[in-house]
Every structure is written in structure tokens, then in C-alpha cells.
Design an enzyme around this catalytic site. Structure first.
Site, short mmCIF file in Angstrom:
data_model
loop_
_atom_site.label_atom_id
_atom_site.label_comp_id
_atom_site.label_asym_id
_atom_site.label_seq_id
_atom_site.Cartn_x
_atom_site.Cartn_y
_atom_site.Cartn_z
N ARG A 1 7.37 -8.01 2.53
CA ARG A 1 7.08 -7.74 1.13
C ARG A 1 7.02 -6.23 0.94
O ARG A 1 6.89 -5.48 1.91
CB ARG A 1 5.76 -8.39 0.68
N GLU B 1 5.47 0.82 0.77
CA GLU B 1 5.26 0.24 2.08
C GLU B 1 6.15 -0.99 2.24
O GLU B 1 6.07 -1.93 1.44
CB GLU B 1 3.81 -0.19 2.26
N TYR C 1 0.20 -7.49 -9.37
CA TYR C 1 0.20 -8.01 -8.01
C TYR C 1 0.72 -9.44 -7.96
O TYR C 1 0.41 -10.26 -8.83
CB TYR C 1 -1.21 -7.99 -7.42
N ASN D 1 4.93 -3.14 -1.02
CA ASN D 1 3.73 -2.70 -1.73
C ASN D 1 3.95 -1.24 -2.09
O ASN D 1 4.79 -0.57 -1.52
CB ASN D 1 2.49 -2.88 -0.86
#
Length: 347
Positions: free
Chosen positions: A224, A266, A38, A226
Site C-alpha cells: 500500500r 511510503e 484513509y 501512505n
């Protein structure tokens, strides 16, 4: 992208969802290295290359009609997928205006918006919708403005209210979430909402992301990527409907993983809204089966290495642990050990 051929497909039961070769090529593959952990990984949401998922504020693709139909099915089954606290009405109108103007500007062959003062007419040709209403008057719409347009844009949406030095998830339209519950999270503050994500406290990702977003300016959106995985191309993987999709994780084998296992990416974008000062959090879901991923050998090789070396906490959090072994058994033969350069572009 103004002459799209919308596919007739399903995201449940018989699972007829498939990606065309063009949809595979434009898929937002999220790994630019052979490992994953992450990070904040936020960048400006600037217009991307023509035909890419980043070209416009909202990406409308070949799955648009089918995804909107699936949204309607999920909402019929579970009304709690839409929630908006009373003080978020200005943000709702912000959302309606922004989505309508964006779609009409970027896809003029499919969407049309005309204005005469506060009297607006909206036409959505793919879904066969035409409505005239008074902007700011909820009674002139079939439903609340957030739900009205949330049904007509691919992806999920959360409207974040900024107060008390943090962000609160005070409105949401969520029908394709990756195993989290809007009914549970509605009204929560930023750190409460993200509390279950492992490894976050160690790297301070959420503190840095919150600090950045509190200073987000209108006209300077960010994005971003994910990711997680889904067994079968199902959009609705909510905790409320876990009995319908959770057991599928136990059905993955070394023989069928290519068809059943899907990378779920995502594209998360955040926009500051003008009237309410709320932040619109858009979560657009893309699905790609492992068989489709083999179209680009570097993608499948890199994905094998990411999954092979993923931290055990993340394997558990993303629900991969229960089928990790058969997944690797299918992926390993796809990887010849080639040294891969950084980057995600398909070769």
C-alpha cells in the site's frame, strides 16, 4: 536498473538531495482522485512494469548509497533505532535470507550471494561489503542479522510477531520514520501502535487491515502507499530528533514552499516469513519537492486539491497545519481548474 549511477547527496544539514528526471517519473504518486481519506488500499505486491518502483520485491534506486550512509549516521547518533526482542531471532534470519536472495536475484550486477550448505558469502558492491558467515550462527556476522541487512536495504523494517489474535511490533530497524518512535512502539500490539492515527475508528480501517494481515500467506505479499509531508528532504524525522527538524515547519513561505516542502510517500510492503511465521513490514520512503512535482502538471494540480480539502484532523496529524496557508499560496497558482481523470500516471 542494474547499471545505476548512485548519487552523492545528503539528507541533513546542507540537503543536497535531488531527484533525476527518471526518479521523478517513477515516483509513486499516491493520489488517483482530487480528494483523500484513509482507506485500507491494500493490493497484491506483484512485480510491476520494468523500471517502476514495483518491479522488484525491494526497490534499489539512485539514492541507495546516500540513504545507507544516512542510516549509519542516524544509528550512530541513536542506538535505539534498532531493537529486536530475543524471541525474534528466527525472524531475523528469515529477514537476512529473504533480503539477500531478493537483491542478488533482482540486481545481480550490484549484489552477489553464494552458498555452500550453511556457509554463505555475501557481496554488496555499491557499499564495498564482502562477508562470509555461517547461516544461523550470529557470532559469524559483524552484528545481528536483522541489523546487518537492515543497513543494506533502503527503507525501514518492522518484524511483526503473530500471537494472541493480533500482531506485535517485536523487532524494528527504523531510521526514516515520519514522526513516530520505535523506542516507544517496540513490543506494542497492532491497535496500540496505530492508536494515534485520526479518523481510524470511524471507518474501521485498522480492524479490517488486521483481519486481512492475520491471514497473509507466504508467497503472497501485499503493498500500500501512505503519505505525509516533510520540510526539507530529511529522512530522519523522528520524535527523538524533533528539535533538528520540527522548527523548519515554521520557515515555510509562499515564496520558498516549492523548494522546501516535499511530498513524502511510503511504499509499505508486507511479506509472511517462512521459518518464524512473522510478517516483515517494509516502509520505503520516497521524497519529491513541489518544484519537482510541477514536472507533471496533473500531479501538482491534484496535489493542490488534496491539500486544500484535507480533513482538519489529518492536517494536524500530518503536521501540515502550521504551514497550510503558505503551502496553498504556492500551490494555488499551479492549478488552472482542469478536470482531471482518475489515475496517477504522469502525462
Amino acid at each position: 536498473m542494474n547499471n545505476l549511477a548512485y548519487k552523492q547527496e545528503t539528507f541533513r544539514d546542507d540537503y543536497t538531495f535531488r531527484n533525476s528526471p527518471e526518479a521523478i517519473r517513477r515516483f509513486p504518486f499516491p493520489f488517483d482522485q482530487d480528494h483523500y481519506m484513509y482507506s485500507v488500499n491494500i493490493e497484491p505486491h506483484k512485480p510491476g512494469a520494468p523500471g517502476s518502483v514495483y518491479e522488484h520485491a525491494f526497490d534499489i534506486d539512485e539514492h541507495y548509497v546516500a540513504e545507507c550512509k544516512d542510516k549509519a549516521i542516524t544509528l550512530t547518533q541513536d542506538k535505539s533505532r534498532y531493537a529486536a526482542l530475543p524471541h525474534m531471532m528466527d525472524a531475523q534470519w528469515d529477514f537476512l535470507e529473504f533480503t539477500m536472495e531478493s537483491l542478488a536475484r533482482d540486481y545481480p550486477a550490484q549484489f552477489k550471494l553464494s552458498k555452500q550448505g550453511d556457509h554463505w558469502t555475501w557481496i554488496n558492491l555499491p557499499l564495498g561489503i564482502e562477508d562470509s558467515f555461517v547461516f544461523g550462527d550470529v557470532s559469524t556476522l559483524p552484528m545481528e542479522p536483522f541489523e546487518y541487512m537492515g543497513r543494506q536495504v533502503q527503507g525501514d523494517f518492522v518484524l511483526l510477531d503473530q500471537r494472541e489474535g493480533t500482531l506485535f511490533a517485536d523487532a524494528g530497524f527504523v531510521t526514516s520514520q515520519a514522526d513516530w518512535s520505535l523506542a516507544f512502539d517496540a513490543g506494542m500490539a497492532w491497535h496500540e501502535w496505530h492508536g494515534p492515527v485520526p479518523q481510524m475508528e470511524k471507518v474501521g480501517v485498522m480492524d479490517r487491515a488486521l483481519k486481512f494481515l492475520l491471514s497473509l500467506q507466504q508467497g503472497n505479499p501485499v503493498r500500500r502507499l501512505n503519505w505525509t509531508m516533510t520540510i526539507n528532504p530529511r529522512l530522519d524525522t523522528s520524535p527523538e530528533h524533533y528539535p533538528q527538524w520540527g522548527p523548519d515547519r515554521l520557515k515555510v513561505t509562499a515564496d520558498n514552499a516549492g523548494q522546501k516542502a516535499h511530498l513524502r510517500v511510503e511504499l509499505q510492503t508486507l511479506f509472511r516469513l517462512p521459518r518464524s511465521n512473522a510478517i516483515m513490514f517494509s516502509i520505503r520512503c520516497y521524497l519529491l519537492s513541489l518544484e519537482e512535482m510541477t514536472t507533471f502538471p496533473r500531479w501538482i494540480k491534484r496535489f493542490h486539491r488534496v491539500i486544500r480539502d484535507l480533513h482538519p484532523d489529518l492536517l494536524e496529524y500530518k503536521g501540515i497545519k502550521v504551514y497550510h496557508e503558505p503551502l496553498l499560496a504556492w500551490l494555488a497558482p499551479q492549478d488552472d481548474g482542469e478536470v482531471l481523470p482518475p489515475g496517477t500516471r504522469p502525462e
